[in-house]
Design a protein around this motif. Structure first.
Motif, PDB file in Angstrom:
ATOM      1  N   THR A 156       0.643  -1.441  -0.132  1.00  0.00           N
ATOM      2  CA  THR A 156       0.234  -0.246   0.541  1.00  0.00           C
ATOM      3  C   THR A 156       0.903   1.271  -0.077  1.00  0.00           C
ATOM      4  OG1 THR A 156      -1.503  -1.199   1.579  1.00  0.00           O
ATOM      5  CG2 THR A 156      -2.208   1.295   1.302  1.00  0.00           C
ATOM      6  N   VAL A 157       2.463   1.129   0.763  1.00  0.00           N
ATOM      7  CA  VAL A 157       2.564   2.243   0.941  1.00  0.00           C
ATOM      8  C   VAL A 157       3.428   2.647  -0.366  1.00  0.00           C
ATOM      9  CG1 VAL A 157       5.464   3.027   1.992  1.00  0.00           C
ATOM     10  CG2 VAL A 157       3.452   2.264   2.994  1.00  0.00           C
ATOM     11  N   VAL A 183       8.432   2.274 -10.291  1.00  0.00           N
ATOM     12  CA  VAL A 183       8.853   2.177  -9.273  1.00  0.00           C
ATOM     13  C   VAL A 183       8.056   0.743  -8.663  1.00  0.00           C
ATOM     14  CG1 VAL A 183       7.418   3.096  -7.030  1.00  0.00           C
ATOM     15  CG2 VAL A 183       8.505   4.537  -8.539  1.00  0.00           C
ATOM     16  N   LEU A 184       7.171   0.138  -9.611  1.00  0.00           N
ATOM     17  CA  LEU A 184       6.430  -1.221  -8.893  1.00  0.00           C
ATOM     18  C   LEU A 184       7.030  -2.368  -9.014  1.00  0.00           C
ATOM     19  CD1 LEU A 184       2.059  -0.393  -9.581  1.00  0.00           C
ATOM     20  CD2 LEU A 184       4.027  -0.029  -6.936  1.00  0.00           C
ATOM     21  N   ALA A 231       6.358  14.310 -11.152  1.00  0.00           N
ATOM     22  CA  ALA A 231       7.154  13.700 -11.981  1.00  0.00           C
ATOM     23  C   ALA A 231       6.290  14.845 -13.225  1.00  0.00           C
ATOM     24  CB  ALA A 231       8.173  12.547 -11.809  1.00  0.00           C
ATOM     25  N   ALA A 232       4.938  13.867 -13.664  1.00  0.00           N
ATOM     26  CA  ALA A 232       4.389  14.173 -14.899  1.00  0.00           C
ATOM     27  C   ALA A 232       4.205  15.931 -14.740  1.00  0.00           C
ATOM     28  CB  ALA A 232       2.915  13.303 -15.290  1.00  0.00           C
ATOM     29  N   TYR A 260       2.902   5.640  -3.162  1.00  0.00           N
ATOM     30  CA  TYR A 260       4.585   6.687  -3.347  1.00  0.00           C
ATOM     31  C   TYR A 260       4.898   6.501  -5.036  1.00  0.00           C
ATOM     32  CZ  TYR A 260       9.873   7.294  -4.422  1.00  0.00           C
ATOM     33  OH  TYR A 260      10.349   7.828  -5.070  1.00  0.00           O
ATOM     34  N   ALA A 261       4.378   5.305  -5.003  1.00  0.00           N
ATOM     35  CA  ALA A 261       4.364   5.617  -7.082  1.00  0.00           C
ATOM     36  C   ALA A 261       4.123   6.371  -7.922  1.00  0.00           C
ATOM     37  CB  ALA A 261       4.389   4.097  -6.653  1.00  0.00           C
ATOM     38  N   LEU A 262       2.249   6.497  -7.096  1.00  0.00           N
ATOM     39  CA  LEU A 262       1.290   7.187  -7.638  1.00  0.00           C
ATOM     40  C   LEU A 262       1.461   8.444  -7.491  1.00  0.00           C
ATOM     41  CD1 LEU A 262      -2.014   5.364  -6.921  1.00  0.00           C
ATOM     42  CD2 LEU A 262      -0.990   5.660  -8.959  1.00  0.00           C
TER      43      LEU A 262
END
Length: 95
Positions: free
Chosen positions: A17-18, A74-75, A30-31, A22-24
């Motif tokens: 979940t963390v 990231v994932l 960045a986007a 973090y990825a999102l």
């Protein structure tokens, strides 16, 4: 991740979940930075119409592509690092 009879532990679910959060978050940041850097001048300054359109199209194309690439990277990195419990700071709590 280690599986215990096909089920994840609470710590493993929390870690996932963390990592998803973090990825999102990092992908959205960045986007937004890339969109602002590319399309920002078109929004802030009075540029020729053709250049404005090119900058806007480029920004709206690069930002989502970067978002997806960042989330996936990231994932994937999280998945591969959690499969290696011998690495310090990654994997199981006893490493």
């Amino acid at each position: 991740m280690t599986y215990h009879g096909g089920r994840r532990t609470q710590a493993e679910r929390d870690a996932m979940t963390v990592e998803i959060g973090y990825a999102l978050f990092s992908a959205a940041f960045a986007a937004a930075v890339v969109f602002g850097a590319v399309a920002g001048p078109a929004l802030l300054f009075d540029l020729p119409d053709t250049l404005e359109k090119v900058l806007m199209v480029t920004g709206t194309t690069l930002a989502p592509a970067l978002f997806v690439a960042r989330v996936v990277s990231v994932l994937i990195r999280f998945r591969s690092s959690s499969a290696e419990p011998g690495r310090p700071g990654r994997g199981s709590a006893d490493s």
